[in-house]
Design a protein around this motif. Structure first.
Motif, PDB file in Angstrom:
ATOM      1  N   ALA F  61      28.043 -12.721   8.811  1.00 26.46           N
ATOM      2  CA  ALA F  61      28.694 -13.316  10.050  1.00 26.46           C
ATOM      3  C   ALA F  61      27.776 -13.698  10.812  1.00 26.46           C
ATOM      4  CB  ALA F  61      29.353 -12.060  10.890  1.00 26.46           C
ATOM      5  N   GLY F  62      26.569 -13.275  10.902  1.00 25.15           N
ATOM      6  CA  GLY F  62      25.503 -13.728  11.919  1.00 25.15           C
ATOM      7  C   GLY F  62      25.095 -15.122  11.423  1.00 25.15           C
ATOM      8  N   ILE F  63      24.804 -15.357  10.270  1.00 25.78           N
ATOM      9  CA  ILE F  63      24.566 -16.978   9.637  1.00 25.78           C
ATOM     10  C   ILE F  63      25.863 -17.769  10.083  1.00 25.78           C
ATOM     11  CG2 ILE F  63      23.919 -18.129   7.709  1.00 25.78           C
ATOM     12  CD1 ILE F  63      22.708 -15.545   6.583  1.00 25.78           C
ATOM     13  N   MET F  64      26.706 -17.423   9.775  1.00 27.00           N
ATOM     14  CA  MET F  64      28.006 -18.159  10.043  1.00 27.00           C
ATOM     15  C   MET F  64      28.245 -18.599  11.649  1.00 27.00           C
ATOM     16  SD  MET F  64      31.075 -17.091   7.407  1.00 27.00           S
ATOM     17  CE  MET F  64      31.722 -18.445   7.103  1.00 27.00           C
ATOM     18  N   ALA F  65      27.751 -17.835  12.253  1.00 25.07           N
ATOM     19  CA  ALA F  65      27.999 -17.913  13.800  1.00 25.07           C
ATOM     20  C   ALA F  65      26.594 -18.636  14.290  1.00 25.07           C
ATOM     21  CB  ALA F  65      27.779 -16.544  14.563  1.00 25.07           C
ATOM     22  N   ALA F  66      25.437 -18.609  13.662  1.00 26.05           N
ATOM     23  CA  ALA F  66      24.422 -19.655  14.125  1.00 26.05           C
ATOM     24  C   ALA F  66      25.105 -21.345  14.014  1.00 26.05           C
ATOM     25  CB  ALA F  66      23.292 -19.489  13.180  1.00 26.05           C
ATOM     26  N   LYS F  67      25.869 -21.413  13.001  1.00 32.46           N
ATOM     27  CA  LYS F  67      26.418 -22.648  12.755  1.00 32.46           C
ATOM     28  C   LYS F  67      27.529 -23.000  13.851  1.00 32.46           C
ATOM     29  CE  LYS F  67      27.321 -21.820   8.289  1.00 32.46           C
ATOM     30  NZ  LYS F  67      27.589 -22.224   6.660  1.00 32.46           N
ATOM     31  N   LYS F  68      28.106 -21.984  14.248  1.00 39.48           N
ATOM     32  CA  LYS F  68      29.233 -22.265  15.315  1.00 39.48           C
ATOM     33  C   LYS F  68      28.774 -22.514  16.686  1.00 39.48           C
ATOM     34  CE  LYS F  68      33.627 -20.584  13.535  1.00 39.48           C
ATOM     35  NZ  LYS F  68      34.013 -21.854  13.658  1.00 39.48           N
ATOM     36  N   THR F  69      27.375 -22.123  16.923  1.00 39.06           N
ATOM     37  CA  THR F  69      26.888 -22.014  18.391  1.00 39.06           C
ATOM     38  C   THR F  69      27.490 -23.045  19.108  1.00 39.06           C
ATOM     39  OG1 THR F  69      24.944 -20.893  17.481  1.00 39.06           O
ATOM     40  CG2 THR F  69      24.822 -21.788  19.771  1.00 39.06           C
ATOM     41  N   CYS F  76      25.780 -26.410  24.742  1.00 38.99           N
ATOM     42  CA  CYS F  76      24.747 -26.540  23.687  1.00 38.99           C
ATOM     43  C   CYS F  76      25.129 -27.733  22.703  1.00 38.99           C
ATOM     44  CB  CYS F  76      25.043 -25.380  22.556  1.00 38.99           C
ATOM     45  SG  CYS F  76      24.069 -24.095  22.954  1.00 38.99           S
ATOM     46  N   HIS F  77      24.134 -28.488  22.221  1.00 38.99           N
ATOM     47  CA  HIS F  77      24.462 -29.720  21.521  1.00 38.99           C
ATOM     48  C   HIS F  77      24.469 -29.356  20.046  1.00 38.99           C
ATOM     49  CE1 HIS F  77      21.657 -30.981  24.752  1.00 38.99           C
ATOM     50  NE2 HIS F  77      22.173 -32.118  24.531  1.00 38.99           N
ATOM     51  N   PRO F  78      25.443 -29.996  19.491  1.00 39.90           N
ATOM     52  CA  PRO F  78      25.845 -29.799  18.033  1.00 39.90           C
ATOM     53  C   PRO F  78      24.502 -29.974  17.102  1.00 39.90           C
ATOM     54  CG  PRO F  78      27.091 -31.739  18.638  1.00 39.90           C
ATOM     55  CD  PRO F  78      26.342 -31.177  19.920  1.00 39.90           C
ATOM     56  N   LEU F  79      24.108 -29.262  16.161  1.00 39.60           N
ATOM     57  CA  LEU F  79      22.891 -29.289  15.420  1.00 39.60           C
ATOM     58  C   LEU F  79      23.183 -29.039  13.934  1.00 39.60           C
ATOM     59  CD1 LEU F  79      20.468 -27.316  17.600  1.00 39.60           C
ATOM     60  CD2 LEU F  79      20.803 -29.910  17.686  1.00 39.60           C
ATOM     61  N   ASN F  80      22.434 -29.812  13.124  1.00 38.26           N
ATOM     62  CA  ASN F  80      22.535 -29.531  11.712  1.00 38.26           C
ATOM     63  C   ASN F  80      21.130 -28.616  11.346  1.00 38.26           C
ATOM     64  OD1 ASN F  80      24.662 -31.197  11.483  1.00 38.26           O
ATOM     65  ND2 ASN F  80      23.652 -32.988  10.509  1.00 38.26           N
ATOM     66  N   GLU F 112      16.907 -21.993  19.811  1.00 37.72           N
ATOM     67  CA  GLU F 112      16.889 -20.614  20.505  1.00 37.72           C
ATOM     68  C   GLU F 112      18.379 -19.907  20.611  1.00 37.72           C
ATOM     69  OE1 GLU F 112      15.523 -23.309  21.727  1.00 37.72           O
ATOM     70  OE2 GLU F 112      14.778 -22.775  23.622  1.00 37.72           O
ATOM     71  N   MET F 113      19.383 -20.803  21.139  1.00 35.39           N
ATOM     72  CA  MET F 113      20.761 -20.294  21.089  1.00 35.39           C
ATOM     73  C   MET F 113      21.336 -19.920  20.016  1.00 35.39           C
ATOM     74  SD  MET F 113      20.800 -20.054  24.459  1.00 35.39           S
ATOM     75  CE  MET F 113      22.066 -19.206  24.157  1.00 35.39           C
ATOM     76  N   GLU F 114      20.888 -20.770  18.884  1.00 40.04           N
ATOM     77  CA  GLU F 114      21.467 -20.318  17.651  1.00 40.04           C
ATOM     78  C   GLU F 114      20.900 -19.078  16.901  1.00 40.04           C
ATOM     79  OE1 GLU F 114      20.827 -23.250  18.774  1.00 40.04           O
ATOM     80  OE2 GLU F 114      22.460 -24.362  18.292  1.00 40.04           O
ATOM     81  N   ALA F 115      19.578 -18.891  17.131  1.00 40.90           N
ATOM     82  CA  ALA F 115      18.983 -17.472  16.685  1.00 40.90           C
ATOM     83  C   ALA F 115      19.640 -16.447  17.670  1.00 40.90           C
ATOM     84  CB  ALA F 115      17.738 -17.484  16.960  1.00 40.90           C
ATOM     85  N   LEU F 116      19.773 -16.364  18.874  1.00 46.22           N
ATOM     86  CA  LEU F 116      20.570 -15.505  19.972  1.00 46.22           C
ATOM     87  C   LEU F 116      21.923 -15.218  19.528  1.00 46.22           C
ATOM     88  CD1 LEU F 116      18.904 -16.427  23.157  1.00 46.22           C
ATOM     89  CD2 LEU F 116      18.515 -14.310  22.088  1.00 46.22           C
ATOM     90  N   THR F 117      22.657 -16.286  19.174  1.00 47.51           N
ATOM     91  CA  THR F 117      24.003 -16.204  18.698  1.00 47.51           C
ATOM     92  C   THR F 117      24.154 -15.470  17.341  1.00 47.51           C
ATOM     93  OG1 THR F 117      24.724 -18.157  19.931  1.00 47.51           O
ATOM     94  CG2 THR F 117      26.110 -17.438  18.356  1.00 47.51           C
ATOM     95  N   ALA F 118      23.405 -15.737  16.461  1.00 43.27           N
ATOM     96  CA  ALA F 118      23.338 -14.655  15.248  1.00 43.27           C
ATOM     97  C   ALA F 118      23.203 -13.595  15.528  1.00 43.27           C
ATOM     98  CB  ALA F 118      22.162 -15.556  14.194  1.00 43.27           C
ATOM     99  N   VAL F 119      22.007 -12.972  16.194  1.00 45.41           N
ATOM    100  CA  VAL F 119      21.931 -11.772  16.836  1.00 45.41           C
ATOM    101  C   VAL F 119      23.277 -10.951  17.193  1.00 45.41           C
ATOM    102  CG1 VAL F 119      20.608 -10.105  18.012  1.00 45.41           C
ATOM    103  CG2 VAL F 119      19.222 -11.903  16.882  1.00 45.41           C
TER     104      VAL F 119
END
Lengths: 165, 165, 165, 165, 165, 165
Positions: F61-69, F76-80, F112-119
């Motif tokens: 769930a955390g990994i998938m959420a990083a992709k949905k940040t 937040c900018h869309p990022l690959n 940063e936001m991707e890592a914080l969202t994953a947590v």
């Protein structure tokens, strides 16, 4: 963080780091098919299915699904694909529709999953559009046909070389 | 609006109106399988695949995909499913993993597509987790096994009754 | 919580509580149009646009967008719509395509936004499919034509009653 | 695959291959407007609408929609936009709010659709926030104002050059 | 299916079947806070943050995230929430903003996760809007404050009863 | 456009233009924790929770959420992202599970936001999987631990340097 007990690390899911991989042109082609009754196939090719144009809807669904691959497959990287296309090859002898999807990208990882996802969702859409006629349809033989680009280079499915497909 | 030329209405896609259908308990079970090399299968059942726990990841992906069905299949109705589960049955003789998904709903339309989508995405996830070992895996035999509830009542796949599966 | 300074509550966004509203059959019809050069319109009605079947793609996009409304419009409630359809009425005299979307639901809140979103996204899709020919297309007159169901009852757009549309 | 009957290829939807296009700075500006009763407009500019701050909500919805464009428009490429902004210009004389969106990207294809989608969803959000006061609001004149970057170079909407807008 | 070796069933993820649960009015309230430097908090409450209105953006993000909960949390059921609201309580003494979210539903399962997700995403949005000033902000104390409805009945967080919060 | 009254521009939300920022390797590490009763923690580490494997589900769930940040955080900018991983460190003394997420990207803006969202989403998933045992769990201390790459260069959380965490 040495005051924490680490979990056993075997079996931990990872999104593989592709940061160091080269940025190349990559293409993947995937195939599959869906088998149905001859009368269902005839309704599709006659475009007389009550819910609407089956193959055009399936084509659009497949292309849109290619763009959603990284939302569906947990460890897939998000990618900006540069091309996606889906084609259908109805065959009245075997009462099947063969499906082929091609996806391209200029990037750091391959697009096999995008092509396989496009084929799968196109097949599921054909099922959905026709299920009031035929609930026993079967989706089979979803496989990677070819890929090019990237470190692992060219791949062509062995059985495809056999001329079997 | 009679000053407009209507398009030919044949072949127009429609999201069927289910507003008048009865609200019943509905369940669907779908199946499928993925064939791979014996050594790939062994790595999965030994849980030694480098990317992580293959079947647990595929199970979660399948359940989450059941919830995304109406985003993927253009004419599917959005539904609040009440249950989704995915099971795996590895078979070392045929070197396949059979996949089965069950989805339930209390609502106005069936959940066949949700169960078929769960099986398809679980299979695609197995492919993704193992593709560095085995690019020639084949996903086959995705079909509806059973459904219950709704006007059309019980359905059991004919071949399933044959004891063939 | 009296040791906190409350913010001024004016202007705070709310998703209105519809929990107490009655569960009725609700329908909304929205319209709009897109104006283009006569030659672009001819290519659409001849189905000779290079990117593919424009109106079938726009119809599917509109229906799928109706299902995504609550993801797009911040305060819209998520709804399980029971029907969505989009129709097109090309008019070579005014060089426009009129778009009409109808959405139904049995629920606690109306589906105006779903119908308006379907029209808007269908129009945007027509623009996208034809933009290599005609970048000056204009989308206009997106409005609610009718709604029924719910406490506020029937609504018919005033100008629609004028027979103007 | 010559044992399959190819479908007629006319009218097949394609996601155009942009893999060979140059990677340039691209910007697009789109506009549109929403007309309403003078009292609705006054409530918006006074920030006294019961549901909350209309324009701030519409601005955020428009920016978020720009990021969702490739999920809404079937043949749009997924893009990592580098900037998106939405502005509003209320005009009490015409009782409209003009909406303008600007989107930027460094990439292989243009961002016209992202800018047009941002304007459309911002307008729909204004409708949603105010529909309890005024169901007859009309969204009009959604068009591309300018684009720069890419092979087709600069585009400025003809009527915009007229000083008409 | 007895010719397959069943996997060990311990530890298998399930989306719990809520089909038999009663349809009741359910509400959940969750809380949390974010701590920052006094000057960052002052910029927020003065609405002088360069990126825009921090709290209004966070409020909208929290409400929209409540609607996305079942996409984020793998085993959460998709739900049609009937209400969502997010409030902020800045406190200059402790240099924190307390966040509270309330979500309601008439349905078969609770909305705790929706309320907790709204708080989390509102907090993350505050971080995002202010991170150019203050990267050391800390999000803490995300917890369920109260829930009502459903078989398990009323819940009030123990420490909340202490008057500690 | 000078015949329109511009709104006051203070407080307008913007997605910051990162088009001119350099394309560098960027990594962010975020942390957080969730506190629960000792018996809940024991059930998790024994993998005996009724709903399934808690930590494996939370990791995915955390990994998938990083992709949905960028879908969750409005500006937040869309990022690959090129890598995402989540780890858990259960501690029976404090009856908490520490969570750490690492995300990488080669691009124009930080993750940063991707890592914080994953947590955050990993923590919420742990809550969801265990809430039938323990509704009083508390998620705390979500913060950025480290970031590297980009103009602002290295960041290490001050308290992290204290050896406090």
């Amino acid at each position: 963080m040495n005051d924490f007990t680490h979990l056993d690390e075997e079996g931990r899911v990872r999104m593989v780091d592709v940061g160091g991989k080269e940025n190349t042109e990559r293409t993947a082609v995937a195939g599959g098919n869906i088998r149905m009754t001859p009368s269902t196939l005839k309704q599709i090719t006659d475009n007389s299915v009550k819910k609407g144009n089956v193959l055009e809807t399936a084509r659009i669904a497949g292309i849109m699904a290619a763009k959603k691959t990284s939302e569906l497959i947990p460890m897939c990287h998000p990618l900006n694909i540069t091309h996606a296309g889906v084609d259908f090859y109805p065959d009245h002898v075997s009462s099947t529709i063969a499906i082929e999807a091609k996806v391209s990208l200029s990037g750091q990882t391959g697009v096999e999953m995008e092509a396989l996802t496009a084929v799968s969702v196109a097949a599921l859409t054909i099922y959905d559009m026709c299920k009031s006629y035929d609930k026993a349809m079967i989706i089979s033989d979803i496989h990677l046909k070819k890929k090019s680009g990237g470190k692992s280079g060219e791949f062509t499915a062995p059985r495809y070389l056999d001329g079997k497909h």
